[in-house]
Scaffold this motif. Sequence first.
Motif, PDB file in Angstrom:
ATOM      1  N   GLY A  66       0.721  -1.146  -0.040  1.00  0.00           N
ATOM      2  CA  GLY A  66      -0.023  -0.012  -0.100  1.00  0.00           C
ATOM      3  C   GLY A  66       0.754   1.111  -0.128  1.00  0.00           C
ATOM      4  O   GLY A  66       0.242   2.318   0.191  1.00  0.00           O
ATOM      5  N   GLU A  67       2.275   1.167  -0.141  1.00  0.00           N
ATOM      6  CA  GLU A  67       3.112   2.324  -0.253  1.00  0.00           C
ATOM      7  C   GLU A  67       3.758   2.442  -1.588  1.00  0.00           C
ATOM      8  O   GLU A  67       3.823   1.482  -2.203  1.00  0.00           O
ATOM      9  N   ARG A  68       3.968   3.610  -1.992  1.00  0.00           N
ATOM     10  CA  ARG A  68       4.524   3.942  -3.233  1.00  0.00           C
ATOM     11  C   ARG A  68       5.607   4.977  -3.159  1.00  0.00           C
ATOM     12  O   ARG A  68       5.425   5.837  -2.299  1.00  0.00           O
ATOM     13  N   VAL A  69       6.646   4.831  -4.042  1.00  0.00           N
ATOM     14  CA  VAL A  69       7.661   5.782  -4.044  1.00  0.00           C
ATOM     15  C   VAL A  69       8.135   6.084  -5.736  1.00  0.00           C
ATOM     16  O   VAL A  69       7.748   5.046  -6.602  1.00  0.00           O
ATOM     17  N   LEU A  70       8.614   7.077  -5.970  1.00  0.00           N
ATOM     18  CA  LEU A  70       9.142   7.515  -7.193  1.00  0.00           C
ATOM     19  C   LEU A  70      10.615   7.442  -7.193  1.00  0.00           C
ATOM     20  O   LEU A  70      11.457   8.087  -6.347  1.00  0.00           O
ATOM     21  N   ILE A  71      11.220   6.881  -8.173  1.00  0.00           N
ATOM     22  CA  ILE A  71      12.609   6.519  -8.463  1.00  0.00           C
ATOM     23  C   ILE A  71      13.253   6.915  -9.674  1.00  0.00           C
ATOM     24  O   ILE A  71      12.529   6.926 -10.685  1.00  0.00           O
TER      25      ILE A  71
END
Length: 347
Positions: free
Chosen positions: A159-164
Motif C-alpha cells: 500500500g506504499e509507493r515511491v518514485l525512483i
Amino acid sequence: MKIAGVITETDSQKSALDWLKSYAAGHYPDATAATAALYFASLDKEDSDISPYLARLDDICADLERTIADAAGPGGGLPRVMDLAIALQQVIPGYHGYQGDAENYDDTDNANLMCVIDRKRGLPVALALLYLHAAAHCGLDMIGIDFPGHFLLRLEAHGERVLIDPFHNGLVLGAAELRELLKAFQGLDAELQPEHYREATDQTILLRLQNNIKVRALRSGDLAYATTILERCLIIAPDEPGLWHQSGTLHARLSNDEKALAAFEKFLALNHDPRHQQRIRSLAAELRDRIAGIKPNQTAARKTPAPPRDDDTVVRLHPKKTPSASETSARFPNDTLPLPPDDLPPA
C-alpha cells in the motif's frame, strides 16, 4: 549498416526486424520492454547477437532476487517499499555500476541498450528498462512514469509507493524534488498535476527511447538515419498518426516521393483533424504531380493552399533538392506527435 550513404539490412538485422514485428503482433507476451529494446539496439550493431546482453540482465535479476531475500529476513515476506528501493539501489547502480551519463548526455549510445549495458551509462529511459526488467523477474510492482523531460519509475508494496530516478542511482524522489524537476523542464510557473504521473506502457517506453535517437540524428543533420528510426517505430506503433506525419515529412525532404506520399496518405487515414487534413492533402497532391512529372506551372489551376501557420511543418516539394543540415531543425506540430520530448539533460 550503411554502404555509400545507403542503409542496407543484414540477415541478422532482418531477423531482428522479424522478431519486433512478431512482438508488436503480441506473439511474445512475456517479453519485457528491455528485450525488445535489445532487438532495436541490435539493428545498429555489427555484432548483433543479443544473447550475452540477455545473460547480463539475468545476472541483475539473480542479484536482485538474493538482495530482496536478504532484506525479507526469516519471515520471507515481501519487504516494505523503501527496503525494495534500497535493494534496487544496491544492485543496479551499486553492485553493477549503472549510472546516468551526465558528461556525454547527447551521445546516441546512451539510448542504445546494448551500448548502455556495455558502458554502464545511459539516459533515464534506457536505465529504467534495467529496473523494470529486474522488477518483473522478481515479482515487484513497478511501472514507468512518463514524467515530462525525465523518465521515472513508480514502485509499490504494502500500500506504499515511491518514485525512483533511474538516472541518479535509483534515488527516491519526494514532492520537492519532483517539483524542482518539473520547473527545470516547463518553467518556474509549472506545478505538479495528475497528468505528470501518467503511466507508461512498454510501447510508450520503446517509442520514447527511439525518439531520443531520432532527435539526435536530426540535430546532426542525418535525415536518412532519422527516417530509418521512424520506420522502426512504426513497426510497434503503426496506428500513431504523428509517426506517419514525420515519416512523410522526412521522406519528402529526402526526395523519396513514393514513400512520402504513402506515409501522408496513411496519416490522412488515421488523423481526421480538419486543420491537418487540408494541409497534408495539398502536400499529397503536389507529391502526386511530382511523381507524375508534372511541373508546378502546369498545376496553376489548382487552388493555392494558404501559407502554413508558424506551428506547421513546411515541406518544400518544388524543386527537388538534397536537404541541408539546417533544414532538419524545423519543428513538427506538437499536436501530431505521439512521442514525449527527449529526456531533459541534467542540470
